[in-house]
Motif scaffolding. Sequence first.
Motif, PDB file in Angstrom:
ATOM      1  N   SER A 115     -44.815  70.540  70.071  1.00 46.11           N
ATOM      2  CA  SER A 115     -43.690  70.977  70.004  1.00 46.11           C
ATOM      3  C   SER A 115     -42.335  70.586  70.411  1.00 46.11           C
ATOM      4  O   SER A 115     -42.703  70.420  71.707  1.00 46.11           O
ATOM      5  N   CYS A 116     -41.866  70.182  69.556  1.00 37.95           N
ATOM      6  CA  CYS A 116     -40.765  69.506  70.530  1.00 37.95           C
ATOM      7  C   CYS A 116     -39.484  69.506  69.845  1.00 37.95           C
ATOM      8  O   CYS A 116     -38.865  68.713  69.137  1.00 37.95           O
ATOM      9  N   PRO A 117     -38.648  70.461  69.690  1.00 38.43           N
ATOM     10  CA  PRO A 117     -37.242  70.365  68.553  1.00 38.43           C
ATOM     11  C   PRO A 117     -36.898  69.704  68.871  1.00 38.43           C
ATOM     12  O   PRO A 117     -35.691  69.762  68.298  1.00 38.43           O
ATOM     13  N   ALA A 118     -36.542  69.486  70.395  1.00 35.82           N
ATOM     14  CA  ALA A 118     -34.773  68.572  70.627  1.00 35.82           C
ATOM     15  C   ALA A 118     -35.498  66.747  69.384  1.00 35.82           C
ATOM     16  O   ALA A 118     -35.040  66.505  69.609  1.00 35.82           O
ATOM     17  N   ASN A 119     -36.657  66.373  69.221  1.00 34.26           N
ATOM     18  CA  ASN A 119     -37.486  65.275  68.953  1.00 34.26           C
ATOM     19  C   ASN A 119     -38.378  65.459  67.372  1.00 34.26           C
ATOM     20  O   ASN A 119     -39.088  65.889  67.284  1.00 34.26           O
ATOM     21  N   LYS A 120     -37.291  65.651  65.757  1.00 38.92           N
ATOM     22  CA  LYS A 120     -37.645  66.023  65.024  1.00 38.92           C
ATOM     23  C   LYS A 120     -38.931  64.913  64.438  1.00 38.92           C
ATOM     24  O   LYS A 120     -39.940  65.197  63.680  1.00 38.92           O
ATOM     25  N   LYS A 121     -38.781  63.899  64.591  1.00 31.38           N
ATOM     26  CA  LYS A 121     -40.091  62.902  64.409  1.00 31.38           C
ATOM     27  C   LYS A 121     -41.313  63.163  65.476  1.00 31.38           C
ATOM     28  O   LYS A 121     -42.479  63.063  64.958  1.00 31.38           O
ATOM     29  N   LEU A 122     -41.429  64.350  66.004  1.00 29.37           N
ATOM     30  CA  LEU A 122     -42.238  64.228  66.955  1.00 29.37           C
ATOM     31  C   LEU A 122     -42.788  65.736  66.814  1.00 29.37           C
ATOM     32  O   LEU A 122     -44.286  66.275  66.417  1.00 29.37           O
ATOM     33  N   ASP A 123     -41.808  66.980  66.595  1.00 22.64           N
ATOM     34  CA  ASP A 123     -42.110  68.452  66.107  1.00 22.64           C
ATOM     35  C   ASP A 123     -43.314  68.400  65.701  1.00 22.64           C
ATOM     36  O   ASP A 123     -42.647  67.850  64.125  1.00 22.64           O
ATOM     37  N   GLY A 124     -44.721  69.398  65.782  1.00 18.73           N
ATOM     38  CA  GLY A 124     -45.070  69.540  65.086  1.00 18.73           C
ATOM     39  C   GLY A 124     -45.896  68.881  64.480  1.00 18.73           C
ATOM     40  O   GLY A 124     -46.776  69.161  63.711  1.00 18.73           O
ATOM     41  N   ARG A 125     -46.318  67.545  64.878  1.00 15.81           N
ATOM     42  CA  ARG A 125     -46.911  66.914  64.621  1.00 15.81           C
ATOM     43  C   ARG A 125     -48.751  66.969  65.819  1.00 15.81           C
ATOM     44  O   ARG A 125     -48.695  67.980  66.596  1.00 15.81           O
ATOM     45  N   PHE A 126     -49.502  67.001  64.746  1.00 19.22           N
ATOM     46  CA  PHE A 126     -50.924  67.299  65.723  1.00 19.22           C
ATOM     47  C   PHE A 126     -51.811  66.242  66.685  1.00 19.22           C
ATOM     48  O   PHE A 126     -51.035  64.827  65.738  1.00 19.22           O
ATOM     49  N   LEU A 127     -52.480  66.333  67.371  1.00 20.02           N
ATOM     50  CA  LEU A 127     -52.506  65.428  68.709  1.00 20.02           C
ATOM     51  C   LEU A 127     -53.776  64.234  67.695  1.00 20.02           C
ATOM     52  O   LEU A 127     -55.217  65.283  67.202  1.00 20.02           O
ATOM     53  N   ALA A 128     -53.983  62.818  67.768  1.00 16.29           N
ATOM     54  CA  ALA A 128     -55.096  62.559  67.341  1.00 16.29           C
ATOM     55  C   ALA A 128     -55.890  61.801  68.114  1.00 16.29           C
ATOM     56  O   ALA A 128     -55.041  61.749  69.774  1.00 16.29           O
ATOM     57  N   MET A 129     -57.046  60.709  68.350  1.00 16.47           N
ATOM     58  CA  MET A 129     -57.200  59.635  68.979  1.00 16.47           C
ATOM     59  C   MET A 129     -57.937  58.983  68.212  1.00 16.47           C
ATOM     60  O   MET A 129     -57.860  58.313  67.175  1.00 16.47           O
ATOM     61  N   LYS A 130     -56.908  57.686  69.014  1.00 18.14           N
ATOM     62  CA  LYS A 130     -56.836  56.271  69.189  1.00 18.14           C
ATOM     63  C   LYS A 130     -57.331  56.066  70.390  1.00 18.14           C
ATOM     64  O   LYS A 130     -56.881  55.505  71.434  1.00 18.14           O
ATOM     65  N   ASN A 131     -58.421  55.013  70.081  1.00 15.39           N
ATOM     66  CA  ASN A 131     -59.584  54.110  71.511  1.00 15.39           C
ATOM     67  C   ASN A 131     -59.146  55.013  72.934  1.00 15.39           C
ATOM     68  O   ASN A 131     -59.215  54.996  73.563  1.00 15.39           O
ATOM     69  N   ASN A 132     -59.692  56.455  71.883  1.00 12.03           N
ATOM     70  CA  ASN A 132     -60.247  57.169  73.740  1.00 12.03           C
ATOM     71  C   ASN A 132     -58.937  57.792  74.156  1.00 12.03           C
ATOM     72  O   ASN A 132     -59.305  59.026  75.324  1.00 12.03           O
ATOM     73  N   THR A 133     -57.607  57.820  73.716  1.00 11.76           N
ATOM     74  CA  THR A 133     -56.139  58.027  74.438  1.00 11.76           C
ATOM     75  C   THR A 133     -56.196  59.428  73.410  1.00 11.76           C
ATOM     76  O   THR A 133     -55.835  58.492  72.021  1.00 11.76           O
ATOM     77  N   LEU A 134     -55.914  60.776  73.319  1.00  6.41           N
ATOM     78  CA  LEU A 134     -54.970  61.456  72.642  1.00  6.41           C
ATOM     79  C   LEU A 134     -53.773  60.953  72.463  1.00  6.41           C
ATOM     80  O   LEU A 134     -52.815  61.276  73.430  1.00  6.41           O
ATOM     81  N   GLY A 135     -52.750  61.577  71.135  1.00  7.17           N
ATOM     82  CA  GLY A 135     -51.351  61.174  71.283  1.00  7.17           C
ATOM     83  C   GLY A 135     -51.361  61.365  69.864  1.00  7.17           C
ATOM     84  O   GLY A 135     -51.604  62.069  69.125  1.00  7.17           O
ATOM     85  N   VAL A 136     -49.981  61.321  69.278  1.00  6.84           N
ATOM     86  CA  VAL A 136     -49.473  61.293  68.076  1.00  6.84           C
ATOM     87  C   VAL A 136     -49.482  60.026  67.631  1.00  6.84           C
ATOM     88  O   VAL A 136     -49.212  59.096  67.425  1.00  6.84           O
ATOM     89  N   TYR A 137     -50.505  59.565  66.381  1.00  7.50           N
ATOM     90  CA  TYR A 137     -50.381  58.446  65.792  1.00  7.50           C
ATOM     91  C   TYR A 137     -49.849  58.677  64.086  1.00  7.50           C
ATOM     92  O   TYR A 137     -50.724  59.473  63.594  1.00  7.50           O
ATOM     93  N   ASP A 138     -49.799  56.986  63.804  1.00  7.26           N
ATOM     94  CA  ASP A 138     -49.192  57.303  62.360  1.00  7.26           C
ATOM     95  C   ASP A 138     -50.970  56.604  61.334  1.00  7.26           C
ATOM     96  O   ASP A 138     -51.139  55.745  62.872  1.00  7.26           O
ATOM     97  N   GLY A 139     -50.824  56.763  60.621  1.00  8.25           N
ATOM     98  CA  GLY A 139     -52.340  56.205  59.504  1.00  8.25           C
ATOM     99  C   GLY A 139     -53.358  56.573  59.279  1.00  8.25           C
ATOM    100  O   GLY A 139     -53.438  57.480  59.388  1.00  8.25           O
ATOM    101  N   ASP A 140     -54.212  56.219  58.266  1.00  7.20           N
ATOM    102  CA  ASP A 140     -55.238  57.028  57.509  1.00  7.20           C
ATOM    103  C   ASP A 140     -56.093  56.720  58.170  1.00  7.20           C
ATOM    104  O   ASP A 140     -57.377  57.065  58.406  1.00  7.20           O
ATOM    105  N   ASP A 141     -56.522  55.811  59.578  1.00  7.43           N
ATOM    106  CA  ASP A 141     -58.059  55.803  60.886  1.00  7.43           C
ATOM    107  C   ASP A 141     -57.430  56.486  61.489  1.00  7.43           C
ATOM    108  O   ASP A 141     -58.414  56.639  62.254  1.00  7.43           O
ATOM    109  N   THR A 142     -56.100  57.610  61.603  1.00  7.92           N
ATOM    110  CA  THR A 142     -56.293  58.877  62.577  1.00  7.92           C
ATOM    111  C   THR A 142     -56.410  60.660  61.750  1.00  7.92           C
ATOM    112  O   THR A 142     -55.880  60.396  60.849  1.00  7.92           O
ATOM    113  N   SER A 143     -57.081  61.034  62.797  1.00 10.42           N
ATOM    114  CA  SER A 143     -56.752  62.353  61.904  1.00 10.42           C
ATOM    115  C   SER A 143     -56.513  63.545  63.181  1.00 10.42           C
ATOM    116  O   SER A 143     -56.843  63.194  64.301  1.00 10.42           O
TER     117      SER A 143
END
Length: 183
Positions: free
Chosen positions: A35-63
């Motif tokens: 939740s980050c109302p100040a940044n619409k590109k980040l707000d509402g996105r779900f955390l995913a895992m890439k290389n054992n690190t959680l974050g917000v990622y684009d792409g078909d290889d993350t869920s």
Amino acid sequence: MRWSVSLLPFGVLAAFVTAAPIVERQLDLYQLQVSCPANKKLDGRFLAMKNNTLGVYDGDDTSPVKVYTVDSQKEGCTELHTYPVGIVDHSIGLLGPPSLLTLVDMTNPRTVQPGDGNVAQWDTFRISDGKLTNDAEGQWLAFPGSGNSWNVKWSDGSAAITADFMVVDVLYKSAGEGRYNGD
């Protein structure tokens, strides 16, 4: 004939064991949403895992990561374990220098040995009012990565941060039920 009579109890026992239902425990599953109302590109996105690190990622290889809770031995705290449940225990944790901890996937968290000056925490999460926090004072920060990705970290406020970041909340959202076959 005598040996067949002595094996009869084992045969009866085997019939009951194979007919017994498998014990199955339902798990309430959750996803972690930024939740980050100040940044619409980040707000509402779900955390995913890439290389054992959680974050917000684009792409078909993350869920989005799905987790279930386990009561921590620390009073009022919770552990977050990843789903699906496997042979090896995976837990969401915080790893790094105490002032700025990275949100990561930990394999067998009780055996993690962080390097000098670093800490590993997996049993210190608190869930209140739909928000995920850590037991220690601090807040969640999101740091922009490549493309439209973001790395999420826990800061106690003592780190000197020269990079761009956004203060965020991590929300705890229901993601249905899963199964755990076992004890």
